[in-house]
Write a protein that holds these residues in place. Structure first.
Motif, PDB file in Angstrom:
ATOM      1  N   LEU A  56     -39.184 -59.979  13.143  1.00  0.00           N
ATOM      2  CA  LEU A  56     -38.059 -59.794  14.051  1.00  0.00           C
ATOM      3  C   LEU A  56     -38.561 -59.567  15.467  1.00  0.00           C
ATOM      4  CD1 LEU A  56     -35.666 -57.514  11.988  1.00  0.00           C
ATOM      5  CD2 LEU A  56     -35.647 -59.994  12.234  1.00  0.00           C
ATOM      6  N   ASN A  62     -33.837 -61.030  16.733  1.00  0.00           N
ATOM      7  CA  ASN A  62     -33.739 -62.398  16.242  1.00  0.00           C
ATOM      8  C   ASN A  62     -35.032 -62.702  15.464  1.00  0.00           C
ATOM      9  OD1 ASN A  62     -33.000 -65.055  15.883  1.00  0.00           O
ATOM     10  ND2 ASN A  62     -33.183 -65.634  18.040  1.00  0.00           N
ATOM     11  N   ILE A  63     -35.037 -63.769  14.657  1.00  0.00           N
ATOM     12  CA  ILE A  63     -36.240 -64.131  13.913  1.00  0.00           C
ATOM     13  C   ILE A  63     -37.210 -64.887  14.822  1.00  0.00           C
ATOM     14  CG2 ILE A  63     -37.146 -65.537  12.023  1.00  0.00           C
ATOM     15  CD1 ILE A  63     -34.707 -64.922  10.440  1.00  0.00           C
ATOM     16  N   THR A  64     -38.486 -64.572  14.735  1.00  0.00           N
ATOM     17  CA  THR A  64     -39.486 -65.239  15.571  1.00  0.00           C
ATOM     18  C   THR A  64     -40.834 -65.289  14.868  1.00  0.00           C
ATOM     19  OG1 THR A  64     -40.610 -65.185  17.705  1.00  0.00           O
ATOM     20  CG2 THR A  64     -40.078 -63.064  16.727  1.00  0.00           C
ATOM     21  N   ASP A  65     -41.695 -66.184  15.327  1.00  0.00           N
ATOM     22  CA  ASP A  65     -43.071 -66.187  14.818  1.00  0.00           C
ATOM     23  C   ASP A  65     -44.059 -65.830  15.940  1.00  0.00           C
ATOM     24  OD1 ASP A  65     -42.718 -68.474  16.267  1.00  0.00           O
ATOM     25  OD2 ASP A  65     -43.532 -69.842  14.767  1.00  0.00           O
ATOM     26  N   ALA A  70     -37.801 -66.867  21.239  1.00  0.00           N
ATOM     27  CA  ALA A  70     -37.749 -67.913  22.263  1.00  0.00           C
ATOM     28  C   ALA A  70     -36.745 -67.582  23.354  1.00  0.00           C
ATOM     29  CB  ALA A  70     -37.408 -69.254  21.603  1.00  0.00           C
ATOM     30  N   PRO A  88     -29.083 -63.594  12.308  1.00  0.00           N
ATOM     31  CA  PRO A  88     -29.880 -64.539  13.092  1.00  0.00           C
ATOM     32  C   PRO A  88     -29.283 -65.948  13.091  1.00  0.00           C
ATOM     33  CG  PRO A  88     -31.306 -63.242  11.645  1.00  0.00           C
ATOM     34  CD  PRO A  88     -29.892 -62.910  11.266  1.00  0.00           C
ATOM     35  N   GLY A  89     -28.629 -66.340  11.995  1.00  0.00           N
ATOM     36  CA  GLY A  89     -28.032 -67.674  11.934  1.00  0.00           C
ATOM     37  C   GLY A  89     -26.950 -67.857  12.983  1.00  0.00           C
ATOM     38  N   VAL A  91     -27.031 -66.837  16.005  1.00  0.00           N
ATOM     39  CA  VAL A  91     -27.666 -67.192  17.283  1.00  0.00           C
ATOM     40  C   VAL A  91     -27.726 -68.714  17.404  1.00  0.00           C
ATOM     41  CG1 VAL A  91     -29.814 -67.126  18.613  1.00  0.00           C
ATOM     42  CG2 VAL A  91     -29.011 -65.066  17.411  1.00  0.00           C
ATOM     43  N   ILE A  92     -28.186 -69.356  16.325  1.00  0.00           N
ATOM     44  CA  ILE A  92     -28.295 -70.812  16.350  1.00  0.00           C
ATOM     45  C   ILE A  92     -26.927 -71.455  16.485  1.00  0.00           C
ATOM     46  CG2 ILE A  92     -28.951 -72.824  14.962  1.00  0.00           C
ATOM     47  CD1 ILE A  92     -31.308 -71.376  16.118  1.00  0.00           C
ATOM     48  N   GLU A  95     -25.982 -71.135  20.067  1.00  0.00           N
ATOM     49  CA  GLU A  95     -26.832 -72.014  20.883  1.00  0.00           C
ATOM     50  C   GLU A  95     -26.350 -73.454  20.783  1.00  0.00           C
ATOM     51  OE1 GLU A  95     -30.077 -71.386  22.812  1.00  0.00           O
ATOM     52  OE2 GLU A  95     -28.568 -69.814  22.994  1.00  0.00           O
ATOM     53  N   ARG A  96     -25.927 -73.847  19.575  1.00  0.00           N
ATOM     54  CA  ARG A  96     -25.461 -75.213  19.371  1.00  0.00           C
ATOM     55  C   ARG A  96     -24.210 -75.519  20.179  1.00  0.00           C
ATOM     56  NH1 ARG A  96     -25.445 -74.964  13.729  1.00  0.00           N
ATOM     57  NH2 ARG A  96     -27.605 -75.217  13.105  1.00  0.00           N
TER      58      ARG A  96
ATOM     59  N   MET B   1     -33.154 -72.869  22.724  1.00  0.00           N
ATOM     60  CA  MET B   1     -33.977 -72.125  21.769  1.00  0.00           C
ATOM     61  C   MET B   1     -33.917 -72.809  20.398  1.00  0.00           C
ATOM     62  SD  MET B   1     -33.924 -68.916  19.675  1.00  0.00           S
ATOM     63  CE  MET B   1     -33.590 -69.177  17.954  1.00  0.00           C
ATOM     64  N   ARG B   2     -34.984 -72.815  19.654  1.00  0.00           N
ATOM     65  CA  ARG B   2     -34.975 -73.395  18.312  1.00  0.00           C
ATOM     66  C   ARG B   2     -35.654 -72.434  17.345  1.00  0.00           C
ATOM     67  NH1 ARG B   2     -39.820 -76.084  17.424  1.00  0.00           N
ATOM     68  NH2 ARG B   2     -38.934 -77.743  16.173  1.00  0.00           N
ATOM     69  N   TYR B   3     -35.457 -72.715  16.045  1.00  0.00           N
ATOM     70  CA  TYR B   3     -36.062 -71.856  15.023  1.00  0.00           C
ATOM     71  C   TYR B   3     -37.580 -71.925  15.089  1.00  0.00           C
ATOM     72  CZ  TYR B   3     -31.694 -71.315  12.409  1.00  0.00           C
ATOM     73  OH  TYR B   3     -30.436 -70.998  12.006  1.00  0.00           O
ATOM     74  N   PRO B   4     -38.284 -70.872  14.664  1.00  0.00           N
ATOM     75  CA  PRO B   4     -39.745 -70.960  14.497  1.00  0.00           C
ATOM     76  C   PRO B   4     -40.070 -72.011  13.437  1.00  0.00           C
ATOM     77  CG  PRO B   4     -38.991 -68.673  14.369  1.00  0.00           C
ATOM     78  CD  PRO B   4     -37.769 -69.530  14.387  1.00  0.00           C
ATOM     79  N   LEU B   7     -39.747 -71.309   9.691  1.00  0.00           N
ATOM     80  CA  LEU B   7     -38.360 -71.237   9.232  1.00  0.00           C
ATOM     81  C   LEU B   7     -37.781 -72.636   9.066  1.00  0.00           C
ATOM     82  CD1 LEU B   7     -36.148 -69.219   8.555  1.00  0.00           C
ATOM     83  CD2 LEU B   7     -35.453 -69.220  10.936  1.00  0.00           C
ATOM     84  N   GLN B  26     -30.046 -72.847   4.989  1.00  0.00           N
ATOM     85  CA  GLN B  26     -30.217 -71.874   6.066  1.00  0.00           C
ATOM     86  C   GLN B  26     -29.908 -70.467   5.560  1.00  0.00           C
ATOM     87  OE1 GLN B  26     -28.538 -73.223   9.868  1.00  0.00           O
ATOM     88  NE2 GLN B  26     -27.821 -71.152  10.213  1.00  0.00           N
ATOM     89  N   PHE B  30     -32.568 -67.287   5.310  1.00  0.00           N
ATOM     90  CA  PHE B  30     -32.373 -65.969   5.917  1.00  0.00           C
ATOM     91  C   PHE B  30     -32.415 -64.875   4.857  1.00  0.00           C
ATOM     92  CE2 PHE B  30     -30.222 -68.275   9.535  1.00  0.00           C
ATOM     93  CZ  PHE B  30     -31.270 -68.039  10.400  1.00  0.00           C
ATOM     94  N   PHE B  33     -35.980 -64.332   4.009  1.00  0.00           N
ATOM     95  CA  PHE B  33     -36.636 -63.614   5.100  1.00  0.00           C
ATOM     96  C   PHE B  33     -36.376 -62.118   4.976  1.00  0.00           C
ATOM     97  CE2 PHE B  33     -36.233 -61.650   9.297  1.00  0.00           C
ATOM     98  CZ  PHE B  33     -37.551 -61.779   9.712  1.00  0.00           C
TER      99      PHE B  33
END
Lengths: 202, 202
Positions: A56, A62-65, A70, A88-89, A91-92, A95-96, B1-4, B7, B26, B30, B33
């Protein structure tokens, strides 16, 4: 006659996934049995890598590596708006839509006293701390984008009561008819909210 | 922003499973995760072990982790009846009914010319060889228990035509109303078959 142990074990593990009952777990297991070995290995590897590499974001959860996610890493985004979401879903999903260029804050759930989820189980305290810090830089808007369910509304109300006293501008995403929605099929509560939330035609 | 990447990769692998679309992939990702690390590792291990340990019984093509499957290994079962089914899951379904104590033969599919599945793609030749061998020991009944769909019926007909000339007694599982089924809701074809297949009250 009974299944071999390895098959029983696989069905048991698969049926622990959300939305996968015993029947679909069995179907998935037979499918995986019939799949090429490389495909199954890739799935197993993807599971382990996701678990090892993802974490996190310490700022917005949010989820990150990476160190930061980002969005938090991107200085070009509007630093005066935070959109608060449940998962976290979400957020996407936002964003979309392409309608938002600010920051996020992921609560990781909604208030649900029946299920033992109180304010301390969500990332609410970090949101309040973050809000105080960002207010030092000037005006700040917090958009509450939790679900339009009873629990989402309760969470939203709780946040509003805790954030407004800090002097932050708190808003809620609009209720209304979905795009492409027919009035005929809308429930009366949605319709009532859509009328109450009417806006001047531009 | 995009997923790592990790993921994205996990969602991609999950969405290749049957019945799992991009949205549920998806959601599953999650969920995984947020699951404890041990749970994800157990799932990955179950996948790999199932793939490494399970194989097809060389006699009946059921799934097994031994030399022969549990049914073929069991000498106490009726060696004069073979129940032909489409998939390994069907074996368990019939075993659960408790009405059958003979042997099985798993076809691994149904005839479906539209999808490029002909007799050579199914375990039909081994069934014919097996039938010839068992006939040396005396009388033999083959119960065709494929689905009561167009493709299941076509497969059944194909098998009947190839097996009857060998001198084996070929039967088909009964069509009719499901137990607990109401006449009012039965479709006319099922109802017609149920009447045609009527039996003397005992």
């Amino acid at each position: 006659m009974r299944y071999p142990n390895a098959l029983i074990q696989l069905i048991r593990e698969l049926s622990r996934l959300p939305g996968v009952g015993p029947k679909s777990a069995q179907r998935l297991a037979f499918h995986l049995f019939a799949s090429p070995k490389e495909d199954v290995e890739m799935l197993a590897q993807a599971l382990l890598e996701a678990k090892n590499q993802l974490k996190l974001c310490p700022v917005c959860f949010n989820i990150t590596d990476k160190e930061l996610c980002a969005v938090c890493e991107d200085n070009k985004r509007d630093q005066t708006t935070i959109c608060v979401v449940e998962e976290p879903g979400d957020v996407i999903a936002i964003e979309r839509s392409g309608e938002f260029d600010g920051l996020y804050h992921v609560l990781h759930g909604v208030l649900s006293p029946m299920n033992g989820v109180g304010p301390d189980q969500l990332k609410i305290k970090p949101l309040i701390e973050r809000t105080k810090q960002l207010l030092n830089n000037g005006a700040l808007e917090i958009i509450l984008a939790t679900s339009t369910t009873v629990e989402g509304d309760a969470t939203s109300l709780h946040l509003q009561r805790n954030l407004e006293p800090l002097g932050v501008n708190v808003t809620r995403i609009a209720y209304g008819l979905p795009v492409g929605g027919s009035l005929e099929y809308a429930d009366e509560i949605t319709l009532g909210r859509a009328i109450a939330g009417r806006q001047k035609v531009r």
